[in-house]
Design an enzyme around this catalytic site. Structure first.
Site, mmCIF file in Angstrom:
data_model
loop_
_atom_site.group_PDB
_atom_site.id
_atom_site.type_symbol
_atom_site.label_atom_id
_atom_site.label_comp_id
_atom_site.label_asym_id
_atom_site.label_seq_id
_atom_site.Cartn_x
_atom_site.Cartn_y
_atom_site.Cartn_z
ATOM 1 N N GLU A 492 0.853 -1.183 0.000
ATOM 2 C CA GLU A 492 0.000 0.000 0.000
ATOM 3 C C GLU A 492 0.892 1.238 0.000
ATOM 4 O OE1 GLU A 492 -3.485 -0.392 2.193
ATOM 5 O OE2 GLU A 492 -4.204 1.594 1.692
ATOM 6 N N GLU A 771 -2.383 0.054 13.428
ATOM 7 C CA GLU A 771 -3.426 0.604 12.567
ATOM 8 C C GLU A 771 -4.793 0.584 13.250
ATOM 9 O OE1 GLU A 771 -4.022 -1.682 8.985
ATOM 10 O OE2 GLU A 771 -5.070 -0.020 8.012
#
Ligand code: RAM
Length: 921
Positions: A492, A771
């Protein structure tokens, strides 16, 4: 703390950078700091001198600019106003200041140089590899859409016959490069020329190589890899997002000779290329390097070196290719570098021959391998992961399709030292296979980051809170790699705007991110659509059928709004007006578009992916869906954007615009209240984030604020004193509670260590911010690896609260940039002491307090030439002393006043030792 009796002029910077080379800002802004031990030391006037040589500056001949004596206290963003600056100009400068006693003081000399300001000055050609070098080499791969190609070596031999006065390299690429001259590496930056919207602009770098050129034959050499240009970017194993599959490079070495002549050695068809030891290298996939293929001597000149540098095939001429349509601009932020090294803290042999090392810190970077006496051709494989599985093996599931695997094939011999070139991984653990034995001394973890300077330190009596702060710092370092990314490990690594904006203020407390965000804001504007829609990620790779999911990625509430929040924060924290001016039209276009699409004053249309309060609890990761909470959040952000624009309009003297945005803000606020606020102050959307946003963006009628804050507290209490905020709510949670009179609840959340909380990951060994709150839990182990990074900074945005409200170093509501500021700690007996130091544009602020029962000792340092409003939490009747004398009599202190439960004063620059008592409650 440094001592200086008079006033010292230090830390000279140009466009936020120390001695930058090759800038392309024609009116650069200069800043300096003042240091003094004398209370109240101030600058009353300055004089800037700029000369073309250090000798002229020393001789008092500032041939470029002499500002003359300017009566002002200004020390930041002083605009150069001398002779127009041209390409390659060198500017040596110093500042003389006068203080309030009439004494003067002069800084040491600093410098900046100008880059190439006119595209026609790039006389070098763009060159790429002759594809034949891949075809003839059985081990090389030809780049395809699915496979990275082999990085290419380029070299050029040239002769120097006249002594050189100055040698400068300008270099850019489609791809990423490393340069060498005379066998030595040019610069220590990684992944140049870094990531921008390559369709619109490409960076070039400038290096002073005067020390590297030699009389006689020289070799200028380059290694060119994929980087962001052709490498994998984002998810779904998609590479080559820009234009074509071919990397190319343009290097221009300019030699200024002692005799006044000028020689340019630029890339062209006379350069030679070949494949080399790096067989493949990609940010996400890793690097494969065969040391037996090293072209010994390829960066040296002369027939012997040339002979030694031959592969089985001769070097072939480089292929001249068309230059890009994009403009070439100077890189204006700190380059990516290795910033710290880690010797493993532990190692175990998982199964025979599988060695796992623990660096003790989750980093972005790579491993340096050091081997001795290993048989040539041994294949050593390094796999990287953030965590271990319960059985002690490497956990890599959360990397998704990023392979993060480096392979080193040994040369053999006494010693070999290797680090990969064009890759990085997010990892704390590394698994090594292929060697019979290995120890902790054989490898070092190299942490990389955009090399922004550290500016903040926080420390308190609770070690877990200290680790929490440090985890935020590490997630910042690990993710600020050219652009602010979401994560450094999985496939990502994008410049997600939501993440960046919620963490931005915290980021400014930890590192000097002024240049970094100035650069990134250009990426943000480059990614804006012609309609005015700000993106959700910047840079935004071109829309492409292969780039699944990223097309149409824009307009997300809390994400796209970073386009307003970044300039705003840069103005507030660094006093930067120019960033407002430069991006003014973009910001206006954005809000005009939001308004056009949402005539009702509720932001309910065209919300793009509509992430809402991403990763809040209960977890909601649905996107492209609507919900009352999402519309609430979007509308709240809209109202706040409008308020910010109105204020910024006034900063740059656009009163008419200011009135228009005042009106927009009022209208949205009214619509917001009609839609979401009940008569009793209860919101129709009952989440912590809803209350936090309504309070922090001042969206409630004043009489309802107290009630709303109580409902927020009740919500937290009902969850057993736990938070439930996602990315959007989390950064404002503790500041909002504190300013609403519930600092005790904020401390309770800070120290909560059962799930979900900030300290839960810390308790379980986290060395970076996770996260998601439930990335790993004792009950369920790892969360679904599809989206479970252990290095995402958003939830670490508590950092700003530690500086602003625990240590109490806060911006002045009116004056930006800490020229004036507020010192107001919200002390609480759950911490016995706290200390923060914070280097602003005006120098270092320190606030350090200790609680001993009700006694508060508080030492502060206020930079010279600044003024702090100091607020003591002293109950009525309690006095404050400074240095054991009544506050009122203390030099540097003025305007002592009681204001309800607090006592306040103004304090001029200097160090102070306060004592008082705090309320018993
Ligand atoms: C994830 C990213 C990022 C977040 C978006 C919405 O894929 O990692 O953190 O902003 O989704």
């Amino acid at each position: 703390m440094k001592t200086a009796r008079g006033l010292l002029v230090t830390h000279l910077r140009c466009e936020y950078l120390v001695d930058p080379l090759g800038i392309d800002e024609r009116t650069p802004r200069l800043s300096w700091e003042l240091e003094s031990d004398r209370r109240g030391a101030r600058q009353v006037a300055y004089r800037v001198r700029v000369a073309s040589t250090p000798e002229k500056l020393a001789a008092g001949q500032p041939d470029r600019w002499d500002s003359g004596r300017v009566e002002t206290g200004q020390t930041t963003h002083v605009e150069y106003a001398g002779k127009p600056l041209g390409s390659r100009d060198t500017c040596h400068w110093s500042v003389e200041v006068w203080d309030e006693t009439g004494a003067t003081s002069t800084s040491a000399t600093a410098r900046w140089t100008m880059g190439l300001l006119d595209p026609r000055e790039w006389t070098a050609s763009w060159v790429a590899a002759d594809p034949e070098i891949f075809r003839r080499d059985p081990q090389a791969t030809i780049p395809t859409l699915t496979e990275p190609g082999t990085p290419v070596l380029f070299r050029k031999e040239f002769e120097i016959t006249t002594p050189v006065r100055r040698a400068t390299v300008y270099a850019t690429a489609r791809g990423v490069f490393e340069l060498r001259l005379g066998g030595r590496r040019i610069g220590d930056d990684l992944f140049a020329p870094e990531w921008t919207d390559y369709d619109k602009r490409i960076h070039y770098r400038t290096y002073d190589v005067t020390e590297l050129v030699r009389a006689g034959p020289n070799v200028l050499a380059a290694t060119l890899g994929d980087g962001w240009w052709t490498g994998y970017v984002g998810w779904q194993e998609t590479r080559a997002r820009y234009d074509n599959l071919e990397n190319s490079i343009c290097v221009q070495l300019e030699l200024e000779l002692q005799d006044g002549g000028r020689v340019v050695v630029g890339t062209d068809a006379s350069w030679r290329c070949d494949t080399g030891p790096i067989l493949s290298s990609d940010f996400q996939m890793g690097e494969t390097y065969d040391a037996r293929r090293e072209r010994v001597g390829w960066t040296f000149a002369g027939p012997l070196a040339a002979a030694m540098s031959e592969s089985p095939w001769p070097w072939l001429p480089a292929k001249v290719v068309a230059p890009p349509a994009a403009v070439l601009v100077a890189q204006r932020s700190e380059p990516v570098r290795v910033i710290e090294s880690f010797v493993p803290v532990a190692m175990h042999e998982q199964t025979p021959g599988v060695f796992i090392f623990d660096l003790g810190q989750n980093i972005a970077g790579f491993v340096q391998l050091r081997l001795a006496n290993v048989t040539a051709g041994t294949r050593v494989t390094l796999r990287h992961g953030e965590r271990l599985n319960p059985d002690g093996s490497l956990y890599t599931e959360n990397l998704r399709r990023a392979k993060s695997t480096d392979v080193y094939v040994t040369r053999g011999g006494l010693e070999e030292v290797w680090t990969p070139h064009f890759t990085f991984h997010g990892f704390q653990y590394v698994e090594v296979t292929g060697l019979a034995a290995i120890g902790v001394n054989n490898l070092t973890g190299c942490a990389i980051s955009s090399a922004t300077a550290p500016v903040g330190q926080f420390e308190c009596s609770n070690p877990e809170v200290n680790r929490l702060w440090l985890n935020g710092v590490w997630s910042q370092r690990d993710n600020f790699i050219s652009v602010p990314t979401d994560c450094p490990q999985r496939d990502e690594r994008l410049g997600w705007m939501g993440d960046a904006q919620v963490f931005l203020r915290t980021a400014t407390c930890n590192q000097d991110v002024a240049a970094f965000f100035t650069k990134w804001m250009t990426d943000v504007e480059d990614a804006q659509t012609t309609d005015g829609i700000f993106p959700d990620v910047a840079p935004r790779p071109r829309e492409d059928v292969r780039f699944v999911g990223l097309d149409g990625l824009g307009g997300g509430a809390g994400w796209a709004d970073a386009g307003v929040i970044v300039p705003w924060t840069m103005w507030r924290v660094y006093g930067d007006h120019r960033i407002i001016q430069r991006h003014w039209r973009a910001m206006v276009a954005w809000l005009d578009w939001v308004e056009r699409k949402n005539p009702r004053g509720i932001r309910e249309h065209e919300l793009g992916n509509n992430y809402g309060d991403w990763l809040c609890i209960p977890t909601d990761t649905s996107f492209r869906t609507q919900s009352p909470m999402k519309t609430f959040l979007a509308t709240a952000y809209w109202a706040d954007d409008a308020v910010k624009l109105a204020r910024m309009a006034r900063v740059i003297g656009r009163e008419e615009d200011a009135r228009r945005f005042d009106a927009m803000a009022a209208r949205v606020r009214q619509a917001f209240q009609a839609e979401y606020v009940r008569a009793d102050g209860q919101l129709t959307v009952e989440t912590q984030t809803a209350y936090v946003l309504a309070l922090t963006f001042d969206l409630l009628p004043p009489e309802m604020r107290r009630r709303a804050a109580e409902r927020l507290v009740a919500n937290i209490r009902d969850l057993g004193w736990h938070l439930s905020t996602g990315f959007i709510g989390v950064s404002h949670l503790n500041p909002t509670l504190t300013l609403a009179g519930h600092a005790d609840v904020a401390y309770r959340l800070l120290l909560q260590d059962t799930f979900p909380s900030w300290l839960y990951p810390v308790k379980h060994g986290a060395t970076t911010i996770w996260e998601r709150w439930n990335g790993w839990t004792r009950e369920d182990g790892f969360f679904n690896p599809q989206m479970n990074s252990f290095n995402h900074y958003s939830l670490g945005s508590i950092g700003e609260w530690l500086f602003r409200h625990v240590a109490g170093i806060e911006l002045d509501p009116e004056v930006p940039g800490y020229e004036r500021f507020v010192l107001r700690p919200y002390v609480n007996p759950v911490l016995a002491h706290a200390r923060a130091s914070y280097r602003t544009m005006h120098g270092e602020i320190v606030s350090e307090w200790k609680l001993d029962g009700w006694r508060l000792t508080w030492n502060v340092r206020i930079p010279a030439n600044t003024l702090a409003r100091v607020v003591f939490p002293s109950p009525p009747g309690a006095g404050v002393t400074e240095n054991n004398a009544p506050l009122e009599t203390s030099p540097g202190i003025s305007d002592v006043r009681r204001d309800g439960d607090t006592l306040t004063c103004l304090a001029a620059g200097g160090s102070y030792a306060f004592e008082t008592v705090v309320p018993a409650s």
